[in-house]
Motif scaffolding. Structure first.
Motif, PDB file in Angstrom:
ATOM      1  N   PHE A  18       0.805  -1.118   0.066  1.00  0.00           N
ATOM      2  CA  PHE A  18       0.007  -0.039  -0.051  1.00  0.00           C
ATOM      3  C   PHE A  18       0.990   1.233   0.032  1.00  0.00           C
ATOM      4  CE2 PHE A  18       0.566  -2.027   4.039  1.00  0.00           C
ATOM      5  CZ  PHE A  18       1.040  -0.987   4.914  1.00  0.00           C
ATOM      6  N   PRO A  19       0.376   2.465  -0.506  1.00  0.00           N
ATOM      7  CA  PRO A  19       1.121   3.564  -0.417  1.00  0.00           C
ATOM      8  C   PRO A  19       1.849   3.955   1.113  1.00  0.00           C
ATOM      9  CG  PRO A  19      -0.745   3.901  -1.333  1.00  0.00           C
ATOM     10  CD  PRO A  19      -1.046   2.607  -0.840  1.00  0.00           C
ATOM     11  N   GLY A  20       3.055   3.995   0.884  1.00  0.00           N
ATOM     12  CA  GLY A  20       3.741   4.332   2.164  1.00  0.00           C
ATOM     13  C   GLY A  20       4.352   3.270   3.165  1.00  0.00           C
ATOM     14  N   TRP A  87       1.375   4.440  10.082  1.00  0.00           N
ATOM     15  CA  TRP A  87       0.321   3.485  10.537  1.00  0.00           C
ATOM     16  C   TRP A  87      -0.463   4.013  11.387  1.00  0.00           C
ATOM     17  CZ3 TRP A  87      -0.448   3.767  16.044  1.00  0.00           C
ATOM     18  CH2 TRP A  87       0.555   4.157  16.702  1.00  0.00           C
ATOM     19  N   GLU A  88      -0.318   5.300  12.032  1.00  0.00           N
ATOM     20  CA  GLU A  88      -1.625   6.041  12.568  1.00  0.00           C
ATOM     21  C   GLU A  88      -2.626   6.445  11.744  1.00  0.00           C
ATOM     22  OE1 GLU A  88      -0.157   8.492  16.511  1.00  0.00           O
ATOM     23  OE2 GLU A  88       1.561   8.640  15.142  1.00  0.00           O
ATOM     24  N   THR A 115       4.948  -2.521  12.256  1.00  0.00           N
ATOM     25  CA  THR A 115       3.840  -2.030  12.478  1.00  0.00           C
ATOM     26  C   THR A 115       2.804  -2.606  11.848  1.00  0.00           C
ATOM     27  OG1 THR A 115       4.448  -0.234  11.001  1.00  0.00           O
ATOM     28  CG2 THR A 115       4.763   0.121  13.312  1.00  0.00           C
ATOM     29  N   GLY A 116       3.016  -3.633  10.950  1.00  0.00           N
ATOM     30  CA  GLY A 116       1.641  -4.275  10.407  1.00  0.00           C
ATOM     31  C   GLY A 116       0.775  -4.751  11.216  1.00  0.00           C
ATOM     32  N   ALA A 117       1.263  -5.194  12.530  1.00  0.00           N
ATOM     33  CA  ALA A 117       0.455  -5.522  13.687  1.00  0.00           C
ATOM     34  C   ALA A 117      -0.758  -4.693  13.651  1.00  0.00           C
ATOM     35  CB  ALA A 117       1.185  -5.874  14.903  1.00  0.00           C
ATOM     36  N   PHE A 118      -0.446  -3.456  13.597  1.00  0.00           N
ATOM     37  CA  PHE A 118      -1.604  -2.367  13.880  1.00  0.00           C
ATOM     38  C   PHE A 118      -2.471  -2.407  12.900  1.00  0.00           C
ATOM     39  CE2 PHE A 118       1.765  -0.270  16.278  1.00  0.00           C
ATOM     40  CZ  PHE A 118       1.344   0.321  17.331  1.00  0.00           C
TER      41      PHE A 118
END
Length: 339
Positions: A18-20, A87-88, A115-118
């Protein structure tokens, strides 16, 4: 997971971008699976984006996608959900979270990196499960998603069909564990050697060293003392020796450690020596007497006592654990039976 033996058809890995997205979160696992194919594995890796278009990573690099999320209609083996510094914002993107849920429905195992866990948590996929993420964000994961049991020191965690990993390169650790689970320890070990990485890295999220965890100090002479311990752990680092080296009194040195480092001089030295011993045990086959001498413990018995006191295992058991990724065992991988 069931062991998949070579020659029974490829295992399909879908990496969602995904973007970013963080570039290494994507390429690290892909390199593991691609390398595994050179040593007896049989993986088919594909990259999926929401609409099948290329995305621009957080590093500014363009990544092409092989397919769009809606094209994934058949069950497949592994979904990899990378993270990103934004991620936020990502956890508020309903369309993105919907894509994660859609891909998860077809996957036998879903794994996140950093941070894929988020994203998994925001999609409701980690409710009631244990999980890991980057150590800097572990508190945020726990606060934002109280239904998730965060394990802040784990390199990666497996809870049923869900796997989550710590910061960035821990995605490599997680992927190696999947390779071991699918094709056995020998294939995973060959991949680790090929990529020049640990089969199983040391000390939980001690992926950052003792020295790097010390807050920045404005005291230059204290920095020199700390660096001297790290650079040569076997040298004389008694309190009086460090005080002489810094040109201060023993009392002043003790106060500086308390105020600037947050621990005692003796405890800091032991932590550095313990870390140095861990690295030696992971990478070398030197006798325990040599490990003890070169890391400042002096004797194998002193080394053993430090390991048992801090890690709960003997040096020998610690060394043995690095002959495998630890998949399916207690330690870096945590397992739970899904309800």
């Amino acid at each position: 997971m069931n062991r998949k033996r070579p020659g029974t058809g490829p295992l399909t890995v879908t990496v969602f971008v995904f973007p970013g997205v963080r570039l290494l979160d994507v390429t690290g696992p892909i390199e593991v699976f691609a390398s595994a194919n050179e040593f007896g594995g049989h993986y088919r890796v594909r990259i999926a984006s929401a609409d099948g278009a290329e995305v621009i990573t957080s590093a500014g690099t363009r990544l092409s996608a092989d397919l769009r999320v809606d094209d994934v209609r058949e069950p497949y083996d592994v979904l990899v959900v990378p993270g990103g510094p934004g991620w936020e914002t990502l956890i508020k993107d309903d369309a993105l979270l919907g894509a994660v849920r859609q891909l998860n429905e077809k996957a036998r195992c879903t794994a996140s990196v950093c941070t894929g866990a988020f994203l998994l948590a925001a999609a409701g996929l980690l409710d009631g499960r244990r999980a890991a993420t980057h150590w800097r964000q572990s508190r945020q994961l726990a606060l934002r998603f109280p239904s998730v049991q965060v394990e802040p020191d784990a390199i990666f965690v497996r809870d049923g069909p869900m796997m989550t990993s710590a910061g960035v390169t821990a995605g490599i650790d997680l992927s190696l564990a999947l390779v071991e689970d699918h094709y056995g320890a020998e294939v995973a070990r060959a991949v680790a050697k090929d990529m020049v990485v640990f089969m199983q890295r040391p000390g939980g999220q001690s992926q950052f060293s003792v020295r790097s965890r010390v807050p920045h100090t404005r005291q230059e002479m204290l920095r020199r003392v700390l660096d001297a311990v790290t650079e040569n752990p076997e040298a004389n680092h008694t309190l009086s020796a460090m005080a002489r080296r810094a040109g201060v009194s023993v009392r002043h040195m003790t106060r500086l450690f308390d105020e600037e480092v947050g621990t005692t001089p003796a405890r800091y030295v032991e932590q550095v020596r313990l870390e140095a011993a861990q690295v030696m045990l992971e990478t070398d086959d030197d006798p325990m007497s040599v490990v003890a001498r070169r890391t400042g413990f002096g004797s194998p018995e002193s080394l053993r006592r430090a390991f048992v006191r801090h890690l709960g295992v003997t040096p020998g058991a610690f060394r043995a654990s690095f002959r495998t990724t630890g998949v399916g065992t207690k330690g870096s991988v945590s397992e739970a039976v899904s309800p």
